[in-house]
Every structure is written in structure tokens, then in C-alpha cells.
Design an enzyme around this catalytic site. Structure first.
Site, mmCIF file in Angstrom:
data_model
loop_
_atom_site.group_PDB
_atom_site.id
_atom_site.type_symbol
_atom_site.label_atom_id
_atom_site.label_comp_id
_atom_site.label_asym_id
_atom_site.label_seq_id
_atom_site.Cartn_x
_atom_site.Cartn_y
_atom_site.Cartn_z
ATOM 1 N N HIS A 124 0.951 -1.014 0.136
ATOM 2 C CA HIS A 124 -0.048 0.119 0.031
ATOM 3 C C HIS A 124 0.916 1.157 -0.200
ATOM 4 C CE1 HIS A 124 0.817 -1.068 4.256
ATOM 5 N NE2 HIS A 124 1.276 0.324 4.258
ATOM 6 N N HIS A 160 6.194 6.553 -1.159
ATOM 7 C CA HIS A 160 7.026 5.295 -1.405
ATOM 8 C C HIS A 160 5.974 4.115 -1.181
ATOM 9 C CE1 HIS A 160 8.014 5.518 2.810
ATOM 10 N NE2 HIS A 160 7.825 4.133 2.729
#
Ligand code: 3AM
Length: 189
Positions: free
Chosen positions: A36, A120
């Protein structure tokens, strides 16, 4: 409850990211179902605060957007890599959403890291630094090609720590506007 707020990625993208798995000693690859984009980590939150928090998150008005992937990298640096990640092209609407989410979280007296948001997607965690293998991985994935991902909601997750690692369970999803907010002025005004 131990909570965090994140953006889910399409299943096909998660499958592709998971497949980048490279054998490295002391390296734990994140399984597809746990991949995620984290917007905020909250830690332990009690029931009363959770209620306030879901109200504050539901009040966020922000437009949806598209995420585009861009190469791979590592934290904290290439000499001592501990986290391998897939990067994203700059997306001002994502940065704006993170600011709103952090404001909502802080308004509920849940502390937030001072560090600026660095978008990220964590792919792997290394127990032992392996700079040479990581260098090869980064070189091999410089031109990482993934389809863009349309983001239409963000999600409050519970992270339960079990003997087999963390298990992430969605608590509540919060929709983003389908069109830019500025387009939503009623007709004729
Ligand atoms: O998706 P990433 O890997 O960036 O590293 C954890 C993960 O982020 C982070 O929260 C996300 C969901 O678990 N996380 C876990 N414990 C944390 C902590 N104590 C933490 N972030 C900051 N402080």
C-alpha cells in the site's frame, strides 16, 4: 487499535510489485495483500479518539488523482539499505491530501512525524544491509514499468501484530471527489 492511513493499489499492480521479489539473505518481501502507499502512521488509538478521527477524516474534501510509478530506491541510503521501495512521480494532489490527513490526525491529538512526506511503496525490509545485492536490484529495476493507478479513496487500516507478521484490516474507506472540487460549482452560478 494500532492504526495507519493508506491508499490501496489495484490488485494487478500489487501482483507485479510482489513478483519483483529477489532472493537476498535477511530480506522480507512484503506480500501482495500488504502492499500500500502509507499516508500517515497513527500507532495505538483508543475508541473515543477513533470516533473523533473517523469524523475528521470524513470531513476531508479532496479530489481523486492518478499515481504514476517511477523506479525503485532504498532507505536510508545505498550504503546501508534497510527498506526497498517503488517510487512515484510527484503528484501535488497526493501531497495536498497528505497535508489534510495529517491536519485531521493532529486535530485528534495523535502525534505525527515531523519528517516531510516522502511517497514510496515499501517492497521489502532488510534485516541485514546487503548493499551489493540492493545495488543490483535497483539497477535492474531502474526502468520499472507499471500502469498508472487511479485513486478514488483513502483507507483507515488496523494493523494487528501476529506471530506470522502484521495483518492489515480496512476499518473505513473515505471517498475522494471524482472531479476536481473547483469543477463542482453548481450550474448557473
Ligand atoms: O508502508 P510503509 O512501510 O511506509 O513501516 C510501516 C508502514 O509504512 C509504518 O506504517 C505503515 C503500516 O504499517 N510504521 C509501522 N510502525 C511505525 C512507527 N512506529 C511506522 N511508521 C512510523 N512509526
Amino acid at each position: 487499535m494500532r492504526l495507519f492511513i493508506a491508499i490501496e493499489l489495484p490488485a494487478e499492480i500489487k501482483r507485479q510489485l510482489e513478483k519483483m521479489d529477489m532472493r537476498m539473505s535477511g530480506c522480507r518481501w512484503v506480500p501482495a495483500e500488504q502492499i500500500h502507499l502509507t499516508l500517515a502512521f497513527l500507532g495505538e488509538v483508543d475508541g473515543v479518539t477513533l470516533k473523533r478521527l473517523t469524523g475528521a477524516l470524513a470531513a476531508i474534501r479532496a479530489p481523486g488523482f492518478t499515481l504514476r510509478f517511477s523506479g525503485t530506491g532504498c532507505f536510508p541510503d545505498r550504503r546501508r539499505p534497510r527498506i526497498l521501495w517503488a517510487g512515484l512521480e510527484p503528484q501535488p494532489k497526493l501531497d495536498a491530501l497528505v497535508s489534510l490527513v495529517r491536519e485531521a490526525v493532529l486535530a485528534c491529538a495523535i502525534p505525527q512525524e515531523e519528517r516531510p512526506f516522502s511517497p514510496h511503496i515499501t517492497l521489502a525490509r532488510l534485516k541485514l544491509p546487503a548493499p551489493r545485492e540492493v545495488e543490483a536490484f535497483l539497477m535492474g529495476n531502474r526502468a520499472l514499468e507499471l500502469p498508472p493507478a487511479d485513486v478514488r479513496e483513502f483507507v483507515l487500516f488496523e494493523s494487528s501484530l501476529t506471530s506470522r507478521g502484521a495483518v492489515h484490516t480496512p476499518v473505513k474507506a473515505f471517498p475522494l471527489a471524482a472531479r476536481p472540487i473547483s469543477d463542482k460549482t453548481p450550474q448557473g452560478t
